[in-house]
Structure formats: C-alpha cells, structure tokens
Design an enzyme around this catalytic site. Structure first.
Site, short mmCIF file in Angstrom:
data_model
loop_
_atom_site.label_atom_id
_atom_site.label_comp_id
_atom_site.label_asym_id
_atom_site.label_seq_id
_atom_site.Cartn_x
_atom_site.Cartn_y
_atom_site.Cartn_z
N PHE A 1 9.23 40.24 68.75
CA PHE A 1 10.63 39.66 68.30
C PHE A 1 11.14 39.26 69.53
O PHE A 1 11.70 40.70 70.46
CB PHE A 1 11.18 39.86 66.89
CG PHE A 1 10.03 39.25 66.03
CD1 PHE A 1 8.73 39.18 65.82
CD2 PHE A 1 11.24 38.44 64.86
CE1 PHE A 1 8.59 38.71 64.64
CE2 PHE A 1 10.39 37.77 64.28
CZ PHE A 1 9.17 37.77 63.55
N ASN B 1 19.87 50.61 64.71
CA ASN B 1 20.31 49.24 65.08
C ASN B 1 20.36 49.00 63.58
O ASN B 1 19.99 49.04 63.12
CB ASN B 1 18.62 49.16 65.84
CG ASN B 1 18.68 49.33 67.17
OD1 ASN B 1 20.18 48.76 67.88
ND2 ASN B 1 18.38 48.49 67.81
N1 CTP Z 1 10.66 46.38 71.64
C1 CTP Z 1 9.81 48.04 71.27
N2 CTP Z 1 9.93 48.71 71.99
C2 CTP Z 1 11.54 48.68 72.08
C3 CTP Z 1 12.31 47.64 72.01
C4 CTP Z 1 11.81 46.54 71.91
O1 CTP Z 1 8.81 47.32 70.65
N3 CTP Z 1 11.60 50.50 72.93
C5 CTP Z 1 10.19 45.60 70.61
C6 CTP Z 1 10.93 44.97 69.54
O2 CTP Z 1 10.23 45.23 68.24
C7 CTP Z 1 10.71 43.48 70.13
C8 CTP Z 1 10.70 43.45 70.98
O3 CTP Z 1 9.93 44.21 72.19
O4 CTP Z 1 9.78 43.19 69.23
C9 CTP Z 1 12.17 43.25 71.54
O5 CTP Z 1 13.33 43.44 71.62
P1 CTP Z 1 14.75 43.26 71.24
O6 CTP Z 1 15.50 44.33 71.32
O7 CTP Z 1 15.07 42.19 71.30
O8 CTP Z 1 14.49 43.40 73.59
P2 CTP Z 1 14.88 44.44 73.90
O9 CTP Z 1 13.97 44.78 74.85
O10 CTP Z 1 15.66 45.31 73.95
O11 CTP Z 1 15.60 43.90 75.53
P3 CTP Z 1 17.22 43.36 75.31
O12 CTP Z 1 17.54 44.91 74.35
O13 CTP Z 1 17.50 44.09 76.55
O14 CTP Z 1 17.74 42.04 74.41
#
Ligand code: CTP
Length: 408
Positions: free
Chosen positions: A332, A213
């Site tokens: 976040f 990412n």
């Molecule tokens: N996060 C996590 N583990 C994952 C995905 C996300 O711990 N597998 C945590 C990130 O560190 C962040 C939060 O969840 O604090 C939101 O991450 P984000 O990437 O914005 O959201 P997603 O859960 O991936 O949702 P979407 O892709 O649908 O926006």
C-alpha cells in the site's frame, strides 16, 4: 447495494433460550436487505412469541405442518421454494438430531427435509448447554448433518443461561449476520492463506511516550474480512487499534515495527499472499528509556536519536518466496500528493507485483476511500466506496492475478 439485497432467508427457530437473540438477528438480516420468513417449532414458541417475530419480519410466522393458510396446504414445500438460504438459529440438540436422521414430525424438520438441497443451502447455529453440546450423540449428529451438506456455524464460549460455563452458546446476532453475508460472497480465494498487516506501529520513547503514525487500521481489517469471506485462511497482524477482529480471522497484536516483522516472519511460511496495509513507523528512538524521561524544569527538550525500522514489505517481497511469487506481495502507499507517480515509484522500489495507492489525508479514520491499483501492466482506479466494498474488489483483483499466475 446492501449486503443481503434480494436474498430471501428462511429463519428457523427451535426451542432454546437463545430464541431471544433471534429477534435481533431477524432485524439485522432485514436491515442488511434480506426478506425473512420465520418458521418456529412449538418449543421455540415457549421462548419467543410468533407475534414478535411476525412484527420484526413483517410476515406471518409458520409453526405447524397442518397450517391451512397455504392454498395447497403444503407449507413445508412452499416455504423453501423461493429461498436462497435456510438458517436454523437457534438449532437445538433435538433439531440437529432430527435433521441427522431425516425425521420430519414437525413443520421445521419437515421443511428442511423437503427443501431442494442442491440450491437452498442449510446453515445451522447450534445453541445448547455445554454437556449437551459435547455429548457424543450431539457431536455424531453434527458430523452427520455436515456430511449431508449443512454448514454448521459453530458455537460461542462463555456463561450459559443454566449457570454453567463452556461451549454451546449460540453465536451473537452480529456474528451470525457476518456469517450469512460471508456465505453469499464468491469463494475466490479458497485454499489460499493471506497474511495481512494493519494499523500503525508504536515506537516507545519511554514507558509513557512514543511515536506513531496516523492509521485507523480500518482498510486492513476490511481486507482481512473480505479475504475470509472469499474462503481464504487469514492471519491479521495488527498494530495498536481498537477494532473488533473480523469473524474467523486469526489476529496477532503487536506494538512496534520490530514486533510486526517478527510476527510476519513467523506466519509467512504458511502464507501464499501478503498484503501490507500497515502504516509502519519509518523510524524508532535509538534506545527507549526504561524510566519516564522527566522534564525537571530545565527548559531543555531531550535529545532523541532515531534509527530506521526494518522495511517489512520490502524484505518479504525480496525474499526467495517473494521473488518467485510463491508469496504474492501487495503493498500500500499512503501519499499526500502525486499519487500515480509516487505509487509507481514505490512499486518498483519495494519490488512488489501489485501496489495500491491512496491519498492518506482523504481517508485516515474514515469508512470510505478510493484506491489506485498499479501493477506491471498498468493502473486501475477503484472509485470512492466503503472500505469493505473496496476490500472485496481488491480481493477479486488479487484472485484474478493469482489465477493468471497459476496458469502461466
Ligand atoms: N512498509 C513496511 N515496512 C516499513 C514501511 C512500510 O512494510 N518499515 C509497507 C507499508 O505497509 C506499505 C508500503 O510499505 O505497504 C509503503 O508504505 P509507505 O509508508 O507508504 O512508504 P514508505 O516505504 O515508508 O516510503 P515513504 O515514507 O518514502 O513514502
């Protein structure tokens, strides 16, 4: 506002080769906004000239208790009365021994003894040969000056000017600057243990390729630094980024989401706050090839299958400790649009008391950002600022919520 704006620091140099680092330290303190008054022992003048220190500090250097420049002839009193901090760097074994015993036979030791100890703290950056450092007499003296209220900043490890290798080097100027800046930050999280994830994860396709990412890790590293500055113990679980570890922070490097989950799970039982800033890859290849996948001129791309990665934040937030808020979880959300709506929905979905939203493309890789805090009460915007300034504000917001939680 600069980190050391309006701070007046008395920088004391005692004899040691590390004096050469103090010239740079003086420059850094001034660049950070402080005014610096240099005081040197005679031994220090063997290693660094007062001329250099005067030019860097833009103030006359003091070196003798018999200096007649002060109208009252009491340099040892005057020098600390306006000070916010006295920093001894380098502090030789001899200076520390004098401080431990209250000896006052030169200006520097006399000034330290005569300072108003209740409002002018003393920071000590020892510098000496490794044998001198580990000698029981030195360790006894260090323990004594600590018991008397001084903060001893520790020593570095590595090659020494004498040709030996070990503990006893003075910390580097940038490390000392960070310590001084940290010293002035409010201690809002003393006794708390923060666990922070930062950076991207990397999911291998084969030994030379993977998916990841966009994330520089800067926000998470700034939060780890701000948390440590506020007195917390900090563990930082970092994906692949090339950022220096904030001083005093315990860093665990990981690659994949599953590595990150394992590291977080191992450290979570000690933590009281979990802040998930990491941009975790949502999917990983179902199986990583052990050998490089070859193109072999077929014109056919490989068929990749993906599986979903574990949601680290959600699993901690929905654990017993997360639900009872014994572990206060902060998420976040990096969004590209509709920040408020997405952040509110994500807070509910993840089950976290506090979610911090930001617009990813506006901040990836940059040194500044703006944040939208969403909790059960409402929303709060932290307007555009450096990531470190925002991290300090976020730490204050978290500390406030922990205090409310504790008194509820
Ligand atoms: N996060 C996590 N583990 C994952 C995905 C996300 O711990 N597998 C945590 C990130 O560190 C962040 C939060 O969840 O604090 C939101 O991450 P984000 O990437 O914005 O959201 P997603 O859960 O991936 O949702 P979407 O892709 O649908 O926006």
């Amino acid at each position: 506002m600069k980190d050391l704006a309006e701070k007046h620091i008395v920088l004391g140099l005692s004899g040691g080769i590390a004096c050469y680092k103090s010239a740079e330290l003086c420059r850094l303190l001034i660049k950070a906004g402080a005014s610096v008054q240099v005081v040197m022992t005679q031994a220090a003048e063997q290693f660094m000239t007062p001329v250099t220190m005067q030019a860097l500090s833009q103030r006359p250097v003091y070196g003798s208790q018999w200096d007649t420049r002060a109208a009252n002839n009491m340099a040892h009193i005057n020098l600390t009365r306006e000070a916010d901090l006295c920093l001894m760097a380098p502090a030789s074994a001899d200076l520390i021994a004098k401080l431990a015993h209250g000896q006052a036979d030169d200006l520097l030791s006399l000034m330290c003894l005569a300072r108003p100890a209740d409002r002018v703290p003393l920071l000590i950056a020892p510098a000496m040969n490794r044998e001198m450092w580990q000698h029981p007499a030195t360790q006894r003296n260090v323990a004594q000056v600590q018991a008397d209220g001084a903060l001893v900043l520790g020593v570095g490890h590595g090659d020494q000017a004498c040709g030996e290798t070990g503990d006893g080097r003075m910390l580097e100027p940038l490390e000392l600057l960070d310590e001084v800046i940290a010293f002035f930050q409010p201690k809002l999280l003393t006794g708390q243990h923060l666990l922070v994830t930062a950076g991207p994860t990397y999911e291998a396709i084969d030994p030379v390729r993977g998916i990841t990412n966009l994330s520089s890790g800067k926000m998470g590293f700034a939060i780890a630094r701000a948390a440590r500055e506020s007195g917390a113990t900090v563990t930082l679980v970092a994906g692949p980024v090339s950022l220096p570890t904030p001083r005093g922070v315990h860093r665990v490097n990981v690659q994949s989401a599953r590595d990150m989950l394992a590291a977080v799970t191992a450290h979570e039982p000690q933590a009281s706050v979990f802040i998930a800033t990491s941009a975790v890859a949502d999917w990983r290849p179902a199986s990583a090839s052990a050998a490089k996948i070859k193109k072999e001129g077929s014109g056919q791309p490989p068929e990749l299958q993906f599986v979903e990665n574990p949601d680290i934040l959600a699993s901690l937030a929905q654990s017993e400790r997360g639900k009872s808020r014994a572990l206060y979880c902060v998420g976040f959300a990096a969004e590209s649009h509709d920040l408020l709506v997405n952040a509110q929905a994500k807070r509910q979905r993840k089950g976290v008391p506090l979610l911090v939203g930001n617009i990813g493309p506006d901040t990836f890789g940059q040194d500044d950002n703006s944040l939208l805090l969403v909790d059960e009460v409402g929303t709060r915007e932290l307007s555009r600022d450096s990531k470190l300034a925002l991290a300090r504000k976020l730490i204050a917001e978290i500390a406030q919520r922990l205090a409310v939680g504790a008194s509820a």
